[in-house]
Design an enzyme around this catalytic site. Structure first.
Site, PDB file in Angstrom:
ATOM      1  N   LYS A  51      41.647  45.296  31.734  1.00 40.00           N
ATOM      2  CA  LYS A  51      43.134  44.529  31.366  1.00 40.00           C
ATOM      3  C   LYS A  51      43.655  43.696  30.161  1.00 40.00           C
ATOM      4  O   LYS A  51      44.906  43.882  29.898  1.00 40.00           O
ATOM      5  CB  LYS A  51      42.526  43.442  32.475  1.00 40.00           C
ATOM      6  CG  LYS A  51      43.545  44.201  34.288  1.00 40.00           C
ATOM      7  CD  LYS A  51      41.996  43.304  34.737  1.00 40.00           C
ATOM      8  CE  LYS A  51      41.834  44.081  36.816  1.00 40.00           C
ATOM      9  NZ  LYS A  51      42.005  42.971  37.726  1.00 40.00           N
ATOM     10  N   GLN A  95      38.900  37.932  38.134  1.00 35.24           N
ATOM     11  CA  GLN A  95      38.194  39.033  38.455  1.00 35.24           C
ATOM     12  C   GLN A  95      37.181  38.041  40.291  1.00 35.24           C
ATOM     13  O   GLN A  95      36.011  37.683  40.121  1.00 35.24           O
ATOM     14  CB  GLN A  95      37.044  39.402  37.395  1.00 35.24           C
ATOM     15  CG  GLN A  95      36.866  41.179  38.156  1.00 35.24           C
ATOM     16  CD  GLN A  95      38.645  41.741  37.701  1.00 35.24           C
ATOM     17  OE1 GLN A  95      39.296  41.948  37.229  1.00 35.24           O
ATOM     18  NE2 GLN A  95      37.783  43.425  38.562  1.00 35.24           N
ATOM     19  N   ASP A 118      47.621  38.252  41.012  1.00 36.66           N
ATOM     20  CA  ASP A 118      47.292  38.575  41.569  1.00 36.66           C
ATOM     21  C   ASP A 118      47.876  38.932  42.833  1.00 36.66           C
ATOM     22  O   ASP A 118      47.630  39.632  43.626  1.00 36.66           O
ATOM     23  CB  ASP A 118      45.715  38.593  42.111  1.00 36.66           C
ATOM     24  CG  ASP A 118      45.028  39.714  40.893  1.00 36.66           C
ATOM     25  OD1 ASP A 118      45.298  39.942  41.011  1.00 36.66           O
ATOM     26  OD2 ASP A 118      43.791  38.293  40.007  1.00 36.66           O
TER      27      ASP A 118
HETATM   28  N1  GUN Z   1      38.169  43.132  42.092  1.00 38.14           N
HETATM   29  C1  GUN Z   1      39.236  44.123  42.334  1.00 38.14           C
HETATM   30  N2  GUN Z   1      40.553  44.448  42.802  1.00 38.14           N
HETATM   31  C2  GUN Z   1      40.957  43.020  41.906  1.00 38.14           C
HETATM   32  C3  GUN Z   1      42.167  43.231  41.984  1.00 38.14           C
HETATM   33  O1  GUN Z   1      43.375  43.213  41.859  1.00 38.14           O
HETATM   34  N3  GUN Z   1      42.271  41.260  41.132  1.00 38.14           N
HETATM   35  C4  GUN Z   1      41.286  40.674  40.957  1.00 38.14           C
HETATM   36  N4  GUN Z   1      41.124  39.108  40.129  1.00 38.14           N
HETATM   37  N5  GUN Z   1      39.844  40.585  41.126  1.00 38.14           N
HETATM   38  C5  GUN Z   1      40.004  42.909  41.387  1.00 38.14           C
END
Ligand code: GUN
Length: 292
Positions: A51, A95, A118
Protein backbone atom coordinates in the site's frame (compact mmCIF):
# COMPACT_ATOMS: atom_id res chain seq x y z
CA UNK A 1 -14.05 -19.82 -19.30
CA UNK A 2 -12.83 -16.26 -18.80
CA UNK A 3 -9.96 -15.75 -16.38
CA UNK A 4 -10.66 -12.30 -14.95
CA UNK A 5 -7.44 -10.29 -15.03
CA UNK A 6 -7.42 -8.27 -11.82
CA UNK A 7 -4.00 -6.81 -12.51
CA UNK A 8 -5.19 -5.34 -15.84
CA UNK A 9 -8.34 -3.81 -14.33
CA UNK A 10 -6.34 -2.49 -11.37
CA UNK A 11 -3.89 -0.86 -13.80
CA UNK A 12 -6.82 0.90 -15.48
CA UNK A 13 -8.15 2.15 -12.11
CA UNK A 14 -4.66 3.38 -11.22
CA UNK A 15 -4.35 5.32 -14.50
CA UNK A 16 -7.66 7.08 -13.76
CA UNK A 17 -6.54 7.70 -10.19
CA UNK A 18 -3.21 9.16 -11.33
CA UNK A 19 -5.11 11.64 -13.54
CA UNK A 20 -7.08 12.74 -10.48
CA UNK A 21 -3.83 13.06 -8.48
CA UNK A 22 -2.41 15.27 -11.24
CA UNK A 23 -5.55 17.43 -11.27
CA UNK A 24 -5.22 17.95 -7.50
CA UNK A 25 -1.53 18.78 -7.82
CA UNK A 26 -2.43 21.49 -10.36
CA UNK A 27 -4.34 23.05 -7.48
CA UNK A 28 -1.33 22.69 -5.17
CA UNK A 29 -2.78 19.71 -3.31
CA UNK A 30 -0.94 16.45 -2.75
CA UNK A 31 -3.21 13.66 -1.49
CA UNK A 32 -1.81 12.02 1.64
CA UNK A 33 -2.29 8.47 2.90
CA UNK A 34 -1.28 7.23 6.35
CA UNK A 35 -0.97 3.46 6.76
CA UNK A 36 -0.62 2.17 10.31
CA UNK A 37 0.71 -1.28 11.17
CA UNK A 38 0.77 -2.56 14.74
CA UNK A 39 2.91 -5.64 15.35
CA UNK A 40 4.77 -7.87 12.94
CA UNK A 41 2.29 -10.25 11.33
CA UNK A 42 4.08 -11.16 8.07
CA UNK A 43 1.00 -10.99 5.83
CA UNK A 44 -0.08 -7.61 7.29
CA UNK A 45 3.47 -6.33 6.90
CA UNK A 46 3.45 -7.35 3.22
CA UNK A 47 0.06 -5.64 2.60
CA UNK A 48 1.18 -2.45 4.31
CA UNK A 49 4.40 -2.39 2.30
CA UNK A 50 2.45 -2.73 -0.98
CA UNK A 51 0.00 0.00 0.00
CA UNK A 52 2.81 2.37 0.94
CA UNK A 53 4.77 1.60 -2.23
CA UNK A 54 1.75 2.07 -4.50
CA UNK A 55 0.88 5.38 -2.84
CA UNK A 56 4.42 6.64 -3.43
CA UNK A 57 4.32 5.48 -7.08
CA UNK A 58 1.16 7.51 -7.65
CA UNK A 59 2.76 10.64 -6.18
CA UNK A 60 0.81 10.56 -2.94
CA UNK A 61 2.30 11.83 0.30
CA UNK A 62 2.68 8.47 2.00
CA UNK A 63 3.14 8.04 5.74
CA UNK A 64 3.92 4.56 7.01
CA UNK A 65 3.61 4.22 10.79
CA UNK A 66 4.93 0.95 12.21
CA UNK A 67 4.25 0.40 15.89
CA UNK A 68 5.55 -2.46 18.06
CA UNK A 69 3.34 -5.45 18.93
CA UNK A 70 3.01 -4.28 22.56
CA UNK A 71 1.57 -0.86 21.61
CA UNK A 72 -1.22 0.17 23.99
CA UNK A 73 -4.72 1.28 23.05
CA UNK A 74 -3.87 4.79 24.32
CA UNK A 75 -0.74 5.01 22.17
CA UNK A 76 -2.61 3.91 19.06
CA UNK A 77 -5.50 6.30 19.80
CA UNK A 78 -3.00 9.13 20.20
CA UNK A 79 -1.53 8.34 16.78
CA UNK A 80 -4.99 8.28 15.17
CA UNK A 81 -5.79 11.66 16.77
CA UNK A 82 -2.53 13.08 15.42
CA UNK A 83 -3.32 11.83 11.91
CA UNK A 84 -6.92 13.12 12.11
CA UNK A 85 -5.51 16.57 12.84
CA UNK A 86 -2.78 16.46 10.16
CA UNK A 87 -3.90 18.49 7.11
CA UNK A 88 -1.35 16.66 4.91
CA UNK A 89 -3.12 13.35 5.59
CA UNK A 90 -6.43 12.78 3.77
CA UNK A 91 -6.73 9.02 4.24
CA UNK A 92 -6.03 6.90 7.32
CA UNK A 93 -5.85 3.12 7.42
CA UNK A 94 -5.05 0.92 10.40
CA UNK A 95 -4.17 -2.54 9.12
CA UNK A 96 -6.46 -5.28 10.44
CA UNK A 97 -6.20 -7.44 12.49
CA UNK A 98 -4.35 -5.62 15.28
CA UNK A 99 -2.80 -7.47 18.26
CA UNK A 100 -5.27 -8.75 20.91
CA UNK A 101 -4.77 -5.93 23.46
CA UNK A 102 -6.17 -3.46 20.92
CA UNK A 103 -9.91 -2.76 20.82
CA UNK A 104 -10.22 -2.52 17.06
CA UNK A 105 -13.81 -1.21 17.04
CA UNK A 106 -12.80 1.70 19.28
CA UNK A 107 -9.85 2.52 17.01
CA UNK A 108 -12.06 2.50 13.92
CA UNK A 109 -14.55 4.81 15.67
CA UNK A 110 -11.71 7.22 16.50
CA UNK A 111 -10.79 7.74 12.83
CA UNK A 112 -12.33 10.85 11.30
CA UNK A 113 -15.06 9.39 8.99
CA UNK A 114 -14.01 11.84 6.25
CA UNK A 115 -10.51 10.23 6.31
CA UNK A 116 -11.73 6.64 6.75
CA UNK A 117 -10.64 5.34 3.34
CA UNK A 118 -11.27 1.75 4.49
CA UNK A 119 -14.97 2.52 4.96
CA UNK A 120 -15.03 0.78 8.34
CA UNK A 121 -16.32 3.67 10.51
CA UNK A 122 -19.98 3.28 11.58
CA UNK A 123 -20.84 6.50 9.73
CA UNK A 124 -19.53 5.03 6.48
CA UNK A 125 -21.14 1.63 7.12
CA UNK A 126 -24.45 3.43 7.62
CA UNK A 127 -24.00 5.48 4.46
CA UNK A 128 -23.43 2.29 2.45
CA UNK A 129 -26.58 0.74 3.92
CA UNK A 130 -28.48 3.97 3.18
CA UNK A 131 -27.09 4.11 -0.40
CA UNK A 132 -25.69 7.55 0.41
CA UNK A 133 -22.78 8.11 -2.04
CA UNK A 134 -20.95 10.58 0.20
CA UNK A 135 -19.36 7.84 2.33
CA UNK A 136 -16.44 5.48 1.76
CA UNK A 137 -16.95 1.86 0.69
CA UNK A 138 -14.50 -0.87 1.80
CA UNK A 139 -11.82 -1.37 -0.86
CA UNK A 140 -12.06 -5.12 -1.43
CA UNK A 141 -15.81 -5.35 -2.11
CA UNK A 142 -15.62 -2.14 -4.15
CA UNK A 143 -12.88 -3.79 -6.22
CA UNK A 144 -14.99 -6.93 -6.71
CA UNK A 145 -17.91 -4.89 -8.09
CA UNK A 146 -15.55 -3.02 -10.42
CA UNK A 147 -14.12 -6.35 -11.66
CA UNK A 148 -17.63 -7.60 -12.47
CA UNK A 149 -18.48 -4.38 -14.28
CA UNK A 150 -15.23 -4.23 -16.27
CA UNK A 151 -15.75 -7.88 -17.26
CA UNK A 152 -19.22 -7.06 -18.61
CA UNK A 153 -20.95 -9.30 -16.06
CA UNK A 154 -24.53 -8.24 -15.41
CA UNK A 155 -25.59 -8.34 -11.76
CA UNK A 156 -29.18 -7.09 -12.04
CA UNK A 157 -31.67 -9.86 -11.31
CA UNK A 158 -28.89 -12.43 -10.79
CA UNK A 159 -28.68 -14.75 -7.82
CA UNK A 160 -25.54 -13.76 -5.96
CA UNK A 161 -24.26 -15.76 -3.00
CA UNK A 162 -21.66 -14.17 -0.74
CA UNK A 163 -19.86 -16.74 1.39
CA UNK A 164 -18.56 -14.95 4.50
CA UNK A 165 -20.07 -12.21 6.64
CA UNK A 166 -17.04 -10.18 7.70
CA UNK A 167 -17.19 -6.47 8.23
CA UNK A 168 -14.31 -6.02 5.74
CA UNK A 169 -15.71 -8.05 2.84
CA UNK A 170 -18.85 -10.20 3.18
CA UNK A 171 -21.28 -7.72 4.68
CA UNK A 172 -20.37 -4.70 2.52
CA UNK A 173 -20.24 -6.98 -0.55
CA UNK A 174 -23.82 -8.08 0.08
CA UNK A 175 -24.94 -4.45 0.48
CA UNK A 176 -23.21 -3.43 -2.77
CA UNK A 177 -24.72 -6.31 -4.75
CA UNK A 178 -28.24 -5.48 -3.55
CA UNK A 179 -27.84 -1.72 -4.00
CA UNK A 180 -29.94 -0.06 -6.68
CA UNK A 181 -28.14 0.68 -9.97
CA UNK A 182 -25.15 -0.54 -12.00
CA UNK A 183 -23.15 -3.32 -10.33
CA UNK A 184 -26.09 -3.98 -7.98
CA UNK A 185 -29.75 -5.03 -8.21
CA UNK A 186 -28.84 -8.66 -7.50
CA UNK A 187 -30.83 -11.09 -5.38
CA UNK A 188 -28.38 -11.64 -2.55
CA UNK A 189 -27.87 -14.52 -0.15
CA UNK A 190 -25.20 -14.41 2.55
CA UNK A 191 -23.86 -17.79 3.65
CA UNK A 192 -21.44 -18.32 6.55
CA UNK A 193 -19.97 -20.87 8.91
CA UNK A 194 -23.39 -21.78 10.35
CA UNK A 195 -25.10 -22.19 6.99
CA UNK A 196 -26.65 -25.63 6.47
CA UNK A 197 -25.95 -27.44 3.23
CA UNK A 198 -23.66 -24.76 1.85
CA UNK A 199 -23.18 -26.55 -1.48
CA UNK A 200 -26.93 -26.45 -2.18
CA UNK A 201 -26.95 -22.71 -1.45
CA UNK A 202 -23.93 -21.85 -3.60
CA UNK A 203 -25.06 -24.12 -6.46
CA UNK A 204 -28.11 -21.87 -6.84
CA UNK A 205 -25.84 -18.90 -7.51
CA UNK A 206 -25.17 -17.16 -10.80
CA UNK A 207 -22.40 -15.25 -8.99
CA UNK A 208 -20.44 -16.67 -6.05
CA UNK A 209 -18.25 -14.37 -3.96
CA UNK A 210 -15.95 -16.43 -1.73
CA UNK A 211 -14.68 -14.54 1.33
CA UNK A 212 -14.23 -17.17 4.01
CA UNK A 213 -10.47 -17.13 4.52
CA UNK A 214 -10.01 -20.89 4.24
CA UNK A 215 -7.84 -22.37 1.49
CA UNK A 216 -9.73 -24.24 -1.27
CA UNK A 217 -12.92 -24.28 0.81
CA UNK A 218 -15.21 -24.27 -2.24
CA UNK A 219 -14.84 -27.04 -4.81
CA UNK A 220 -16.64 -28.44 -7.84
CA UNK A 221 -19.67 -29.48 -5.75
CA UNK A 222 -20.30 -25.86 -4.80
CA UNK A 223 -20.30 -24.22 -8.21
CA UNK A 224 -22.87 -24.72 -10.95
CA UNK A 225 -22.04 -24.85 -14.63
CA UNK A 226 -21.82 -21.32 -16.08
CA UNK A 227 -21.44 -19.49 -12.76
CA UNK A 228 -19.18 -16.49 -12.19
CA UNK A 229 -16.74 -16.90 -9.28
CA UNK A 230 -15.05 -14.02 -7.44
CA UNK A 231 -12.43 -15.43 -5.07
CA UNK A 232 -11.46 -12.98 -2.33
CA UNK A 233 -9.32 -15.47 -0.38
CA UNK A 234 -5.58 -14.93 -0.02
CA UNK A 235 -4.35 -17.92 2.01
CA UNK A 236 -0.75 -18.94 2.59
CA UNK A 237 -0.23 -22.68 2.37
CA UNK A 238 3.04 -24.55 2.91
CA UNK A 239 4.92 -25.25 -0.29
CA UNK A 240 8.48 -26.56 0.15
CA UNK A 241 9.06 -26.29 -3.62
CA UNK A 242 8.62 -22.51 -3.39
CA UNK A 243 11.68 -20.49 -2.25
CA UNK A 244 9.42 -18.63 0.21
CA UNK A 245 8.23 -21.92 1.70
CA UNK A 246 4.60 -21.08 0.97
CA UNK A 247 2.31 -20.14 -1.86
CA UNK A 248 -0.94 -18.18 -2.07
CA UNK A 249 -4.23 -19.90 -2.84
CA UNK A 250 -7.81 -18.71 -2.82
CA UNK A 251 -10.91 -19.85 -0.96
CA UNK A 252 -11.91 -21.64 -4.17
CA UNK A 253 -10.20 -24.69 -5.60
CA UNK A 254 -9.43 -22.99 -8.93
CA UNK A 255 -8.33 -26.11 -10.82
CA UNK A 256 -11.41 -28.04 -9.70
CA UNK A 257 -13.95 -25.41 -10.76
CA UNK A 258 -12.37 -23.30 -13.54
CA UNK A 259 -13.73 -25.48 -16.38
CA UNK A 260 -17.31 -25.14 -15.25
CA UNK A 261 -17.22 -21.36 -14.64
CA UNK A 262 -18.25 -18.68 -17.13
CA UNK A 263 -15.63 -16.48 -15.48
CA UNK A 264 -13.37 -16.73 -12.44
CA UNK A 265 -10.74 -14.62 -10.69
CA UNK A 266 -7.36 -16.29 -10.12
CA UNK A 267 -5.34 -16.08 -6.87
CA UNK A 268 -3.00 -14.29 -7.01
CA UNK A 269 -3.82 -11.74 -9.73
CA UNK A 270 -7.57 -11.43 -9.26
CA UNK A 271 -9.13 -9.47 -6.41
CA UNK A 272 -5.82 -8.71 -4.63
CA UNK A 273 -4.52 -5.99 -6.98
CA UNK A 274 -8.00 -4.40 -7.01
CA UNK A 275 -8.01 -3.83 -3.25
CA UNK A 276 -4.93 -1.64 -3.42
CA UNK A 277 -6.17 0.21 -6.51
CA UNK A 278 -9.50 1.01 -4.83
CA UNK A 279 -7.66 2.16 -1.69
CA UNK A 280 -5.69 4.66 -3.81
CA UNK A 281 -8.92 5.79 -5.46
CA UNK A 282 -10.66 6.21 -2.08
CA UNK A 283 -7.72 8.22 -0.77
CA UNK A 284 -7.83 10.57 -3.75
CA UNK A 285 -11.60 10.90 -3.25
CA UNK A 286 -10.94 11.86 0.38
CA UNK A 287 -8.44 14.51 -0.72
CA UNK A 288 -10.91 15.86 -3.33
CA UNK A 289 -13.69 16.09 -0.77
CA UNK A 290 -11.58 17.57 2.02
CA UNK A 291 -10.22 20.30 -0.29
CA UNK A 292 -13.39 21.06 -2.30
N1 GUN B 1 -6.96 -6.44 6.48
C1 GUN B 1 -7.40 -7.17 5.43
N2 GUN B 1 -7.99 -6.37 4.51
C2 GUN B 1 -7.92 -5.11 4.99
C3 GUN B 1 -8.34 -3.84 4.50
O1 GUN B 1 -8.94 -3.70 3.43
N3 GUN B 1 -8.07 -2.77 5.29
C4 GUN B 1 -7.44 -2.89 6.49
N4 GUN B 1 -7.24 -1.79 7.20
N5 GUN B 1 -7.04 -4.05 6.98
C5 GUN B 1 -7.28 -5.16 6.23
Amino acid sequence: MVRIDGAAVAAKVLVETKQRVDALRQRGIQPGLAVVLVGDDPASRAYVRSKDRKAAELGLHSVKEELPADTTQEQLLALVEKLNADPAVHGILVQSPPPPQIDEAAIVRAIDPSKDVDGFHPVNVAKLALEDPTGFVPCTPLGCIRLLQESGIETAGKNAVVVGRSMIVGKPMALLLMKRGPGGDATVTVAHSRTKNLAAVTRAADIVVAAIGRPHFLGADHIREGAVVIDVGINRIDDPSNPKGYRLVGDVDYDAVADRCAAITPVPGGVGPMTIAMLMSNCVTAAERLTA
